[in-house]
Design an enzyme around this catalytic site. Structure first.
Site, PDB file in Angstrom:
ATOM      1  N   SER A 145      54.556  -1.662 -39.214  1.00 30.93           N
ATOM      2  CA  SER A 145      54.644  -1.452 -40.757  1.00 30.93           C
ATOM      3  C   SER A 145      54.837  -0.031 -40.550  1.00 30.93           C
ATOM      4  O   SER A 145      55.244   0.577 -42.850  1.00 30.93           O
ATOM      5  CB  SER A 145      52.957  -1.187 -41.141  1.00 30.93           C
ATOM      6  OG  SER A 145      52.000  -0.839 -39.925  1.00 30.93           O
TER       7      SER A 145
ATOM      8  N   HIS B 190      56.598  -8.087 -42.645  1.00 34.12           N
ATOM      9  CA  HIS B 190      55.266  -7.373 -42.550  1.00 34.12           C
ATOM     10  C   HIS B 190      54.233  -7.909 -43.187  1.00 34.12           C
ATOM     11  O   HIS B 190      54.505  -8.354 -44.863  1.00 34.12           O
ATOM     12  CB  HIS B 190      55.985  -6.412 -42.822  1.00 34.12           C
ATOM     13  CG  HIS B 190      54.077  -5.475 -42.638  1.00 34.12           C
ATOM     14  ND1 HIS B 190      53.825  -4.670 -44.238  1.00 34.12           N
ATOM     15  CD2 HIS B 190      53.948  -5.177 -42.455  1.00 34.12           C
ATOM     16  CE1 HIS B 190      52.637  -3.630 -43.895  1.00 34.12           C
ATOM     17  NE2 HIS B 190      52.775  -4.265 -42.770  1.00 34.12           N
TER      18      HIS B 190
HETATM   19  N1  CAA Z   1      40.845 -16.246 -41.067  1.00 33.24           N
HETATM   20  C1  CAA Z   1      39.704 -17.326 -41.784  1.00 33.24           C
HETATM   21  N2  CAA Z   1      38.669 -17.006 -42.455  1.00 33.24           N
HETATM   22  C2  CAA Z   1      38.464 -15.734 -42.368  1.00 33.24           C
HETATM   23  C3  CAA Z   1      39.691 -14.637 -41.700  1.00 33.24           C
HETATM   24  C4  CAA Z   1      40.074 -15.228 -41.008  1.00 33.24           C
HETATM   25  N3  CAA Z   1      40.999 -14.374 -40.391  1.00 33.24           N
HETATM   26  N4  CAA Z   1      39.321 -13.683 -42.520  1.00 33.24           N
HETATM   27  C5  CAA Z   1      38.213 -13.332 -42.987  1.00 33.24           C
HETATM   28  N5  CAA Z   1      37.351 -15.466 -43.664  1.00 33.24           N
HETATM   29  C6  CAA Z   1      36.779 -15.593 -44.066  1.00 33.24           C
HETATM   30  C7  CAA Z   1      35.458 -14.780 -43.921  1.00 33.24           C
HETATM   31  O1  CAA Z   1      34.332 -15.079 -42.581  1.00 33.24           O
HETATM   32  C8  CAA Z   1      34.775 -14.710 -44.993  1.00 33.24           C
HETATM   33  O2  CAA Z   1      33.594 -16.146 -44.785  1.00 33.24           O
HETATM   34  P1  CAA Z   1      32.083 -16.248 -44.897  1.00 33.24           P
HETATM   35  O3  CAA Z   1      32.275 -16.029 -46.735  1.00 33.24           O
HETATM   36  O4  CAA Z   1      31.681 -17.239 -44.638  1.00 33.24           O
HETATM   37  O5  CAA Z   1      31.633 -14.351 -44.926  1.00 33.24           O
HETATM   38  C9  CAA Z   1      35.548 -15.261 -45.686  1.00 33.24           C
HETATM   39  O6  CAA Z   1      36.952 -15.456 -45.237  1.00 33.24           O
HETATM   40  C10 CAA Z   1      36.054 -14.319 -46.961  1.00 33.24           C
HETATM   41  O7  CAA Z   1      35.631 -14.428 -48.277  1.00 33.24           O
HETATM   42  P2  CAA Z   1      35.362 -14.035 -49.266  1.00 33.24           P
HETATM   43  O8  CAA Z   1      34.526 -15.075 -50.018  1.00 33.24           O
HETATM   44  O9  CAA Z   1      33.808 -13.102 -48.509  1.00 33.24           O
HETATM   45  O10 CAA Z   1      36.398 -12.807 -49.443  1.00 33.24           O
HETATM   46  P3  CAA Z   1      37.444 -13.872 -50.530  1.00 33.24           P
HETATM   47  O11 CAA Z   1      37.604 -14.476 -50.037  1.00 33.24           O
HETATM   48  O12 CAA Z   1      36.627 -13.459 -52.144  1.00 33.24           O
HETATM   49  O13 CAA Z   1      37.923 -12.430 -49.717  1.00 33.24           O
HETATM   50  C11 CAA Z   1      39.807 -11.512 -48.620  1.00 33.24           C
HETATM   51  C12 CAA Z   1      38.806 -11.886 -49.276  1.00 33.24           C
HETATM   52  C13 CAA Z   1      41.221 -11.515 -48.749  1.00 33.24           C
HETATM   53  C14 CAA Z   1      39.963 -10.455 -46.965  1.00 33.24           C
HETATM   54  C15 CAA Z   1      39.987  -9.690 -49.627  1.00 33.24           C
HETATM   55  O14 CAA Z   1      38.607  -9.605 -49.032  1.00 33.24           O
HETATM   56  C16 CAA Z   1      40.634  -8.983 -50.234  1.00 33.24           C
HETATM   57  O15 CAA Z   1      42.185  -9.135 -50.133  1.00 33.24           O
HETATM   58  N6  CAA Z   1      40.924  -7.974 -48.962  1.00 33.24           N
HETATM   59  C17 CAA Z   1      41.349  -6.773 -48.822  1.00 33.24           C
HETATM   60  C18 CAA Z   1      42.877  -6.833 -47.515  1.00 33.24           C
HETATM   61  C19 CAA Z   1      43.349  -6.427 -47.580  1.00 33.24           C
HETATM   62  O16 CAA Z   1      43.846  -4.955 -48.225  1.00 33.24           O
HETATM   63  N7  CAA Z   1      44.292  -6.238 -46.611  1.00 33.24           N
HETATM   64  C20 CAA Z   1      45.457  -5.453 -46.636  1.00 33.24           C
HETATM   65  C21 CAA Z   1      45.470  -4.953 -45.126  1.00 33.24           C
HETATM   66  S1  CAA Z   1      46.945  -3.798 -45.217  1.00 33.24           S
HETATM   67  C22 CAA Z   1      47.616  -4.296 -44.386  1.00 33.24           C
HETATM   68  O17 CAA Z   1      47.542  -5.171 -43.675  1.00 33.24           O
HETATM   69  C23 CAA Z   1      48.792  -3.445 -43.669  1.00 33.24           C
HETATM   70  C24 CAA Z   1      48.908  -3.034 -42.279  1.00 33.24           C
HETATM   71  O18 CAA Z   1      49.898  -2.712 -41.908  1.00 33.24           O
HETATM   72  C25 CAA Z   1      48.260  -1.483 -42.043  1.00 33.24           C
END
Ligand code: CAA
Length: 285
Positions: free
Chosen positions: A112, A133
């Site tokens: 990244s 990425h």
């Molecule tokens: N596989 C399967 N399920 C997963 C999972 C995975 N890897 N990770 C989380 N989940 C599940 C959780 O266990 C949770 O389940 P429960 O509802 O049963 O507890 C569910 O997904 C989360 O669902 P929610 O309904 O609470 O949330 P959502 O579906 O609306 O959104 C999300 C979840 C997509 C992660 C959202 O919170 C989001 O977009 N977050 C921001 C993440 C982000 O910004 N990522 C980028 C980071 S930067 C990067 O990665 C780049 C770098 O180089 C640093």
């Protein structure tokens, strides 16, 4: 797939679900077992939520194989690397793989923050080397940044773009400069949140709530720091700071101390929040 940490396991998983026969390589059996368990857990969650049919989960698991020997990946059409953000480490792997893989194999890094060109240059295939990425958590995040270094051929770029889209991901094309698009903008925001905490602007919970409810972000910055990994963010910021010499990329002392103490976020059980309790509770700094 090279590396089955958070990102590597996720990329291997989405590749296998999309129908690709996928070999995952990591350095030892313990790492491999952790990666396999993470994939199984994630697939189980997707089945539980009705997002994946049990038969598709079984088919995906059958397409995955695991190894500790680098040579196990040598027959692949595409090798994606997701090891620690350390150029010397990555380049040792690329040099070895370059000797093992046929000339047609495309190399891709999930880095990244490290320029793709600085890895492509140590191989004999800079025309077949790109950046792919992904974002954490990979099975849920719809984006892949496709990075086309100057030396990459049009065919390599188009095949890489097509691969990312075949995983069901949306793609954007980014210039080969540290941070690409997302981290160029996201990292200063995350570091500013830490600086705000250090300056007593608000608590971890209040800053998270403010950004969630005030700006509509799906997670607050501290929850996201814990998801990405505090150690990873420190490494990324060091690389970006070295490149841009801009104080916005300087990692504050608080997260340096946390990284050194093994408080890496969700993956270690503790970061800004403590994940040993449900729901996770803010963890004293
Ligand atoms: N596989 C399967 N399920 C997963 C999972 C995975 N890897 N990770 C989380 N989940 C599940 C959780 O266990 C949770 O389940 P429960 O509802 O049963 O507890 C569910 O997904 C989360 O669902 P929610 O309904 O609470 O949330 P959502 O579906 O609306 O959104 C999300 C979840 C997509 C992660 C959202 O919170 C989001 O977009 N977050 C921001 C993440 C982000 O910004 N990522 C980028 C980071 S930067 C990067 O990665 C780049 C770098 O180089 C640093």
């Amino acid at each position: 797939m090279l590396g089955c940490g958070l990102m590597g396991a996720g990329i291997a998983q989405v590749s296998a679900v999309a129908g690709y026969s996928t070999t995952v390589r990591d350095v030892n059996q313990a790492q491999v077992a952790r990666g396999r368990a993470a994939i199984e857990k994630s697939l189980a969650k997707l089945v539980e939520k009705g997002k994946l049919a049990p038969s598709d989960r079984d088919a995906a698991l059958a397409r995955l194989s695991f190894a500790t020997d680098l040579a196990a990946t040598a027959g692949s059409d595409l090798v994606i690397e997701a090891v620690t953000e350390d150029l010397a480490l990555k380049n040792r792997l690329w040099v070895e793989l370059d000797g093992l893989c046929p000339p047609g194999t495309i190399f891709a890094s999930n880095t990244s923050s490290i320029p793709i060109g600085s890895m492509a240059a140590v191989t004999r295939r800079p025309d077949r080397f790109v950046g792919l990425h992904f974002f954490n958590p990979v099975p849920l995040m719809p984006l892949v940044e496709v990075v086309r270094p100057a030396a990459a051929s049009r065919e390599t770029f188009e095949r890489s773009l097509a691969f990312a889209r075949s995983l069901g991901k949306e793609t954007v094309v980014a210039k080969d400069a540290p941070g690409f698009i997302v981290n160029l903008l996201l990292v200063p925001y995350l570091l500013d949140a830490v600086r705000a905490l250090e300056n007593g602007v608000g608590t971890v919970v209040d800053i998270d709530t403010a950004m969630r409810l005030g700006c509509g972000y799906p997670m607050g910055p501290f929850t996201l720091l814990d998801v990405v990994g505090i150690d990873t963010v420190v490494r990324i910021s060091e690389i970006m700071h070295a490149e841009y010499q801009d104080p916005r990329y300087w990692a504050p002392a608080l997260i340096r101390r946390m990284a050194a103490a093994g408080r890496h976020g969700r993956k270690s059980g503790k970061g800004f929040y403590d994940y040993s309790v449900d729901p996770p509770a803010p963890s004293p700094a």
